[in-house]
Design an enzyme around this catalytic site. Structure first.
Site, PDB file in Angstrom:
ATOM      1  N   ASP A 143     -11.294  -3.621  33.806  1.00  0.00           N
ATOM      2  CA  ASP A 143     -11.416  -4.667  32.785  1.00  0.00           C
ATOM      3  C   ASP A 143     -12.653  -4.466  31.918  1.00  0.00           C
ATOM      4  O   ASP A 143     -13.370  -5.420  31.603  1.00  0.00           O
ATOM      5  CB  ASP A 143     -11.443  -6.062  33.427  1.00  0.00           C
ATOM      6  N   HIS A 192      -9.614  -7.321  28.472  1.00  0.00           N
ATOM      7  CA  HIS A 192      -8.634  -8.349  28.129  1.00  0.00           C
ATOM      8  C   HIS A 192      -8.990  -9.087  26.842  1.00  0.00           C
ATOM      9  O   HIS A 192      -8.139  -9.749  26.251  1.00  0.00           O
ATOM     10  CB  HIS A 192      -8.431  -9.314  29.298  1.00  0.00           C
ATOM     11  N   SER A 225     -15.914 -14.277  28.260  1.00  0.00           N
ATOM     12  CA  SER A 225     -15.489 -12.949  28.720  1.00  0.00           C
ATOM     13  C   SER A 225     -16.246 -11.837  28.011  1.00  0.00           C
ATOM     14  O   SER A 225     -16.305 -11.799  26.784  1.00  0.00           O
ATOM     15  CB  SER A 225     -13.997 -12.750  28.455  1.00  0.00           C
TER      16      SER A 225
END
Length: 470
Positions: free
Chosen positions: A244, A210, A324
């Site tokens: 992911d 992402h 992230s």
């Protein structure tokens, strides 16, 4: 409380509407198909081109938690490593020559002493060559990508210094700047920032999908920034929306030290961990905490097309937007997970209070390695499917089989529509998300055992796993 994936796109809803149960969501989720967007996670990314500060934190409006998420799930086994078992070695058919049998017409001849070392050497060479040929026939060309990871622990087993961990891992951690190509109203470049770590000596970097998804779709620019502020261009080798995970390649990363790889399976609840990354654009930030839980089923994403399912490591180490893709590390300096999601409180709080609340989630490093290896070999990642749609029960104690795809592994098994799945292997099922996460913790070609209830009777059904790309 909801679990949010700290997202790069702050306006997208990431959680189900309040008060809705798993069995009330749209079309039932599919094992191997993307289930309905019952997201409980917010991605930990940070928009590019906005000033750092709490008033700019890109959080969506939080919503109540998905049923079952955040509750203890006793009985979950450790994450299974999908490695092929080793083949037992057979004794070599060599040894001293046998004496001639009594009554033999021709007595045996004694071979010179140098014969046996030569025979042994030739056998060894033939075995090595044969193994390489056999490996290429069974597993494909494994020589196309060399993965030179450091797996030995850099720090002693009794290390208790977070400072030592930071000094060891910071040189292997990078900031990711992914520009999608557009500009904001203020004229700054649009995109996202995140974190990552150097995976090998060929310049490959691991991060979250992402973080780079929008830039990859738009053909934008991706940069890797090391601890000293040096920037280098990066390209996407491959990415998986299902897990992911994205693998980048950068020439500048070749000059950096690969991070050591540990094991999430061996981590125990209560052990100290360190999160490293670039929260809110603040590069080379280090936070510490403990392992709060393991094998926590979490789903994140903005919609049907990019939902991911994580059999997560839960931690209270401070994780915020921008973390992230960064590493979660043990006290021996080994990566045990990739930080991917955080939880947030209800919508009664203002956005500037929506940061870390001590509930973060990381993708176990075992799954990261499997996905990264697939991407490095083929440019794509695979995930397992059984070909059945399930819907959570009203009582949150299982998932009912709604349909079975013709020709799928489920259709070839004894599974039937109407069966209620209570366990996958030895993991209890409370919602449909539990089923998807449990299945995807395996690899295609393996089998799972479903404990189902049918007509008031409990029985076990074994189902194989096919492969899909995503």
């Amino acid at each position: 409380m909801t679990s949010e994936r700290p997202d790069d796109e702050p306006t997208a809803p990431l959680a189900p509407p309040p008060g809705r149960q798993p069995d009330q969501q749209g079309p039932p989720p599919s094992w191997g198909q993307q289930p309905p967007p019952q997201q409980v996670g917010q991605q930990v990314g940070q928009p590019v081109g906005q000033p750092v500060g709490p008033q700019q934190q890109p959080y969506p409006s939080p919503t109540p938690p998905w049923p079952g998420i955040g509750q203890p799930r006793p009985g979950h086994p450790t994450f299974q490593q999908p490695y092929l078992p080793g083949h037992p070695q057979q004794p070599l058919p060599y040894g001293p020559p046998e004496p001639p049998q009594s009554g033999s017409a021709t007595p045996g001849r004694r071979l010179p002493r140098w014969t046996w070392p030569v025979v042994a050497l030739l056998s060894l060479l033939l075995g090595v060559v044969g193994g390489l040929i056999g490996g290429s026939l069974v597993g494909g060309d494994t020589s196309t990508v060399e993965i030179e990871r450091r797996t030995a622990q850099p720090l002693p087993s009794d290390n208790d210094s977070v400072a030592s961990v930071a000094a060891e891992v910071l040189p292997s951690t990078v900031q990711i700047i992914a520009e999608s190509g557009g500009t904001s109203s203020s004229g700054s470049a649009q995109g996202a920032t995140g974190s990552g770590f150097v995976y090998d000596q060929q310049g490959h970097v691991i991060t979250n999908n992402h973080v780079v998804a929008e830039a990859a779709k738009a053909g934008g620019r991706i940069q890797v920034v090391d601890q000293d502020g040096n920037r280098s261009r990066a390209t996407v080798v491959g990415r998986s929306t299902v897990y992911d995970i994205a693998v980048l390649r950068s020439e500048g990363a070749k000059e950096l030290t690969p991070a050591a790889v540990g094991s999430a399976e061996q981590m125990r609840v209560g052990e100290t961990v360190v999160a490293i990354g670039s929260p809110l654009g603040l590069a080379a930030t280090v936070t510490s905490g403990i392992i709060s839980a393991v094998n926590r089923p979490v789903t994140t994403g903005q919609g049907e097309g990019d939902s991911s399912y994580i059999n997560a490591v839960q931690t209270d180490a401070a994780i915020n937007p921008g973390n992230s893709g960064g590493p979660l590390v043990n006290l021996q300096g080994q990566v045990v997970g990739v930080n991917s999601a955080i939880a947030s409180l209800g919508s009664s709080l203002t956005s500037d209070q929506g940061g870390n609340i001590g509930v973060g989630f990381a993708i176990p490093i075992e799954q990261v390695e499997v996905t990264a290896t697939q991407i490095l070999k083929t440019g794509k990642a695979q995930y397992p499917v059984i070909g059945a749609n399930v819907r959570g029960t009203d009582s949150l104690d299982g998932a009912r089989v709604e349909s079975i795809s013709p020709g799928s592994p489920a259709a070839r098994s004894d599974l039937e529509v109407g069966d209620v799945v209570r366990r996958v292997d030895d993991q209890p099922v409370t919602t449909s998300i539990d089923v998807v996460v449990a299945v995807r913790s395996h690899v295609p070609g393996e089998k799972v055992t479903l404990t189902i209830e049918r007509d008031g009777r409990t029985q076990e059904v074994e189902v194989g796993l096919d492969a899909k790309t995503g």
